[in-house]
Write a protein that holds these residues in place. Structure first.
Motif, short mmCIF file in Angstrom:
data_model
loop_
_atom_site.label_atom_id
_atom_site.label_comp_id
_atom_site.label_asym_id
_atom_site.label_seq_id
_atom_site.Cartn_x
_atom_site.Cartn_y
_atom_site.Cartn_z
N GLU B 164 0.83 -1.20 0.00
CA GLU B 164 0.00 0.00 0.00
C GLU B 164 0.87 1.26 0.00
O GLU B 164 0.65 2.20 -0.77
N ALA B 165 1.85 1.27 0.89
CA ALA B 165 2.73 2.42 0.98
C ALA B 165 3.47 2.65 -0.32
O ALA B 165 3.63 3.79 -0.78
N LEU B 166 3.90 1.57 -0.92
CA LEU B 166 4.63 1.67 -2.17
C LEU B 166 3.79 2.34 -3.25
O LEU B 166 4.25 3.25 -3.96
N VAL B 167 2.57 1.88 -3.36
CA VAL B 167 1.68 2.46 -4.37
C VAL B 167 1.45 3.94 -4.08
O VAL B 167 1.51 4.79 -4.97
N GLY B 168 1.19 4.26 -2.83
CA GLY B 168 0.98 5.66 -2.49
C GLY B 168 2.19 6.50 -2.80
O GLY B 168 2.08 7.59 -3.39
N ALA B 169 3.37 6.01 -2.45
CA ALA B 169 4.59 6.76 -2.73
C ALA B 169 4.76 6.95 -4.23
O ALA B 169 5.12 8.04 -4.70
N ALA B 170 4.47 5.89 -4.96
CA ALA B 170 4.64 5.98 -6.41
C ALA B 170 3.69 7.00 -7.02
O ALA B 170 4.09 7.82 -7.85
N GLU B 171 2.46 6.97 -6.60
CA GLU B 171 1.50 7.94 -7.13
C GLU B 171 1.94 9.36 -6.84
O GLU B 171 1.89 10.25 -7.69
N SER B 172 2.35 9.55 -5.62
CA SER B 172 2.81 10.87 -5.21
C SER B 172 3.98 11.31 -6.08
O SER B 172 3.99 12.43 -6.60
N LEU B 173 4.93 10.42 -6.24
CA LEU B 173 6.10 10.76 -7.03
C LEU B 173 5.73 11.04 -8.48
O LEU B 173 6.28 11.97 -9.10
N ALA B 174 4.82 10.24 -9.00
CA ALA B 174 4.44 10.44 -10.40
C ALA B 174 3.82 11.82 -10.58
O ALA B 174 4.18 12.58 -11.49
N ALA B 175 2.91 12.18 -9.70
CA ALA B 175 2.28 13.49 -9.79
C ALA B 175 3.32 14.59 -9.62
O ALA B 175 3.31 15.60 -10.35
N TRP B 176 4.25 14.36 -8.69
CA TRP B 176 5.27 15.38 -8.44
C TRP B 176 6.20 15.53 -9.64
O TRP B 176 6.51 16.66 -10.06
N ALA B 177 6.60 14.41 -10.19
CA ALA B 177 7.47 14.48 -11.36
C ALA B 177 6.76 15.20 -12.50
O ALA B 177 7.36 16.00 -13.23
N ASN B 178 5.51 14.93 -12.62
CA ASN B 178 4.71 15.56 -13.66
C ASN B 178 4.66 17.07 -13.49
O ASN B 178 4.66 17.82 -14.46
N ALA B 179 4.62 17.51 -12.25
CA ALA B 179 4.44 18.94 -11.99
C ALA B 179 5.76 19.68 -11.82
O ALA B 179 5.79 20.91 -11.81
N THR B 180 6.87 18.95 -11.69
CA THR B 180 8.15 19.61 -11.43
C THR B 180 9.04 19.54 -12.67
O THR B 180 9.43 18.45 -13.09
N PRO B 181 9.36 20.67 -13.25
CA PRO B 181 10.21 20.66 -14.44
C PRO B 181 11.60 20.14 -14.06
O PRO B 181 12.09 20.39 -12.95
N GLY B 182 12.20 19.42 -14.93
CA GLY B 182 13.56 18.93 -14.67
C GLY B 182 13.59 17.58 -13.98
O GLY B 182 14.65 17.04 -13.71
N VAL B 183 12.42 17.02 -13.68
CA VAL B 183 12.39 15.70 -13.09
C VAL B 183 11.63 14.76 -14.01
O VAL B 183 10.44 14.97 -14.25
N THR B 184 12.29 13.76 -14.53
CA THR B 184 11.59 12.84 -15.42
C THR B 184 10.88 11.76 -14.60
O THR B 184 11.22 11.51 -13.44
N ALA B 185 9.93 11.15 -15.25
CA ALA B 185 9.20 10.09 -14.57
C ALA B 185 10.13 8.93 -14.22
O ALA B 185 10.03 8.31 -13.16
N ARG B 186 11.09 8.69 -15.10
CA ARG B 186 12.00 7.57 -14.84
C ARG B 186 12.90 7.85 -13.63
O ARG B 186 13.16 6.96 -12.81
N GLN B 187 13.36 9.08 -13.53
CA GLN B 187 14.13 9.43 -12.34
C GLN B 187 13.31 9.19 -11.08
O GLN B 187 13.80 8.66 -10.08
N ALA B 188 12.06 9.61 -11.16
CA ALA B 188 11.20 9.44 -9.99
C ALA B 188 11.07 7.96 -9.65
O ALA B 188 11.14 7.55 -8.48
N ALA B 189 10.90 7.14 -10.70
CA ALA B 189 10.79 5.70 -10.45
C ALA B 189 12.06 5.16 -9.80
O ALA B 189 12.02 4.33 -8.88
N ALA B 190 13.20 5.64 -10.27
CA ALA B 190 14.46 5.18 -9.69
C ALA B 190 14.56 5.59 -8.22
O ALA B 190 14.98 4.81 -7.35
N THR B 191 14.17 6.81 -7.95
CA THR B 191 14.18 7.27 -6.56
C THR B 191 13.33 6.35 -5.70
O THR B 191 13.73 5.92 -4.60
N LEU B 192 12.17 6.03 -6.23
CA LEU B 192 11.28 5.16 -5.48
C LEU B 192 11.93 3.80 -5.23
O LEU B 192 11.92 3.27 -4.11
#
Lengths: 216, 216, 216, 216
Positions: B164-192
């Motif tokens: 559950e936590a993983l999914v929540g973190a991932a969603e959060s990161l995806a939305a954040w990556a989407n809204a933050t210039p300079g952060v790709t979705a793949r980077q966010a996935a790697a961070t996760l």
DNA sequence: AATGAATGAGACTTCATTCAT
DNA sequence: AATGAATGAAGTCTCATTCAT
């Protein structure tokens, strides 16, 4: 059962009763499925009074979001004491967060599920609260990095990403803990803390996981 | 003018068109706000045909959930090859998961938001999918433990919480990556991945974070 | 802030304030669309006070009609001096009429539009005023006939019809003058007088226009 | 009594039945006081069908106005034959106008009273019709002037003003004739014709009435 | 003399669903 | 295989009106 039909109450009191009822109904049924009739009845007043005080279903929902968001951030702020070590602050914040969401499951449902499921008037309202909480966590992660004497171990946007991940995980866990019998808020908090703190610690010690090179 | 009105299609095809339309509308508007009218129009058929094939709004929604859940688990299964090291399997699974949800945002909305927001007929449907994904993660954790020559030692519901936590973190990161210039979705996935894998690893090595003793 | 809340006024004054507000709202919105809330607010009092003084929406509307009708007939009477030639009296009466209706557009709207648009309680109220005005015109015609040494020879209901036509023509001209640059309201009034007086004169001299004989 | 509840009619027919009912209710009660329930019942259908076909109360009202305006102008056009002398054309036009308004009193009420009593969406709709009728009358007055060999006896804007006055008089008379028992449409038409034609004739012969010089 | 608190009734509108072809 | 015609039920919201002070 429920509210005794006390009449002629001052406006401020009645408004709170209405918001109590609305949060409960919105949280359980969802924004669309909630009916003003049901809310009014649960509040122990007639429907026109709800409209007189809160204007419209949309405004009522917004008022619910705002009240619950304020209460939640206040609870988290009240649970944390500055000056303590970062892990302790994080732990206290998480406990306060999970305790509050467990005590106000409908409020949390409104904030986490219902408000996000519907369009722009509401999402913005929640975004403000979220921004505040993310900022709090970001500060903590930065403090932790400083405590580990590893400046500048983590680039700024990495810190921000971790904070986002943490908050998202907490949000999801809170909803899950509320919906899953046999899982207490405290257990959920501990699991997350464990998970998060270990991960963070590793990261700050430089143990990064590297994605494999061979990808399509 | 408008959609070409292809008539007399075999039933299976028409049904898929209806489900396509329904997933899109349900995903965007939510279950309650979606109207059968709109769905029928988007599907390019008349309303009675929708009822003829899919019985009712509830059944239609259930069919959507079922189809999207099946598709998602299939995608994850297809993305992972057994026999590889556990961290590689997790990374592949996460990538498949996020690729699929990113490509089918309405389907994901139906599964994650809409189905949970409404009562019992639907939640059960999602539970099946959830069970399967949790099983996948559980297996991975077991594999990792075996690799580390250790007893996994994580109780069942702990794993569910982590998922559950993983999914929540991932969603959060995806939305954040989407809204933050300079952060790709793949980077966010790697961070996760980084975050999660370290945390999991630590947990399995027995490095548990201990809550402080002085609590109210 | 806002309207100064002068309290404890004698009843007569308050009533006039209420009627002022009511005429304005009724005149602009119409009887049905007007709300007691808005009227009370514009009058600067609470709704129960409006009910205390004026009983009901219907009674309030009736009071408005009565007040405005009285004011209008008084204005016309005041504008005319008996003893002058008939055409001069008509001209003066018309001028007084249009001056008053132009200065009290909401009152005129109440009398002419709103009161007629709704059922029997109100129409009767306007009838009284109408009777008085028709009597005035009738008298003028009689005077004119005497001046022309002729029997007026116009039946009662013919006069009523002429009065009706006159008012319609005047309203039309007023709106047209308002919307057409280069045409003043006074010019329009003169045109009307011209039109009306010639027609009346001709009629009284016995120059009747004869309908053609060949009709279906 | 009234419409037999015939079922499953083609849409065009049902729409006319609805408009028939709506014109009647709107004409008698006024826009605000009319209820969609009553209209639907009089039309012999359920309320949702009215909304399905005509969208909203506002759209329904607009449709009524449009239909009645078109019917009225068509009736007037059909009653007049070009090539005849101007007075004959005017007489025919007036007869057609009064005959139509007498046969369709609710339609006329909608056009003359109800549409003007309420705001901008509707007033514009009536304005178009009015413009057309005024243009027709303007042409007639010009023709009459030419026939009287008195070019350029009347300045252009005077002609326009007279046409406006004539139309306004006719409009008012029509409503009055409808509301006054014992006055036939034909009598009203004759009165107006008499009145108007005499006045016009005088004007065109140069007999102008001069306003007195001594005014405040 | 004046008002804050409260409501029953009814308006417009939408929706899931069926009937007859 | 497919649809145009139709509706019962329910939802949001407004309004004239009263009660208790």
């Amino acid at each position: 059962m429920g509210a005794v039909k006390t009449k002629r109450m001052p406006r401020a009191v009645r408004e709170q009763q209405m918001l109590d009822a609305a949060v409960r109904i919105f949280g359980q049924r969802g924004y669309m499925a909630a009916s003003m009739d049901e809310i009014a009845e649960l509040a122990g007043v007639s429907k026109p009074l709800v409209y007189l005080y809160l204007n419209s279903k949309e405004d009522l929902f917004t008022a619910c979001i705002r009240r619950e968001a304020t209460a939640l951030t206040a609870a988290v702020r009240a649970g944390v004491r500055q000056g303590l070590p970062a892990d302790r602050q994080l732990w206290d914040g998480l406990r306060a967060f999970f305790a509050h969401t467990a005590e106000h499951p409908d409020g949390w449902s409104v904030l986490h599920l219902q408000a996000r499921t519907h369009g722009e008037p509401f999402a913005a309202e929640v975004a403000a609260m979220r921004t505040e909480i993310v900022a709090f966590v970001t500060r903590l992660v930065a403090v932790a990095a400083r405590e580990a004497h590893r400046d500048p171990g983590l680039p700024e946007h990495e810190v921000a990403g971790l904070a986002e991940a943490l908050v998202g995980a907490a949000e999801s866990l809170a909803a899950w803990a509320n919906a899953t019998p046999g899982v207490t808020a405290r257990q959920a908090a501990a699991t997350l803390m464990n998970f998060a703190w270990s991960g963070l610690g590793d990261l700050m010690r430089g143990h990064m996981w590297a994605p494999p090179a061979d990808e399509s």
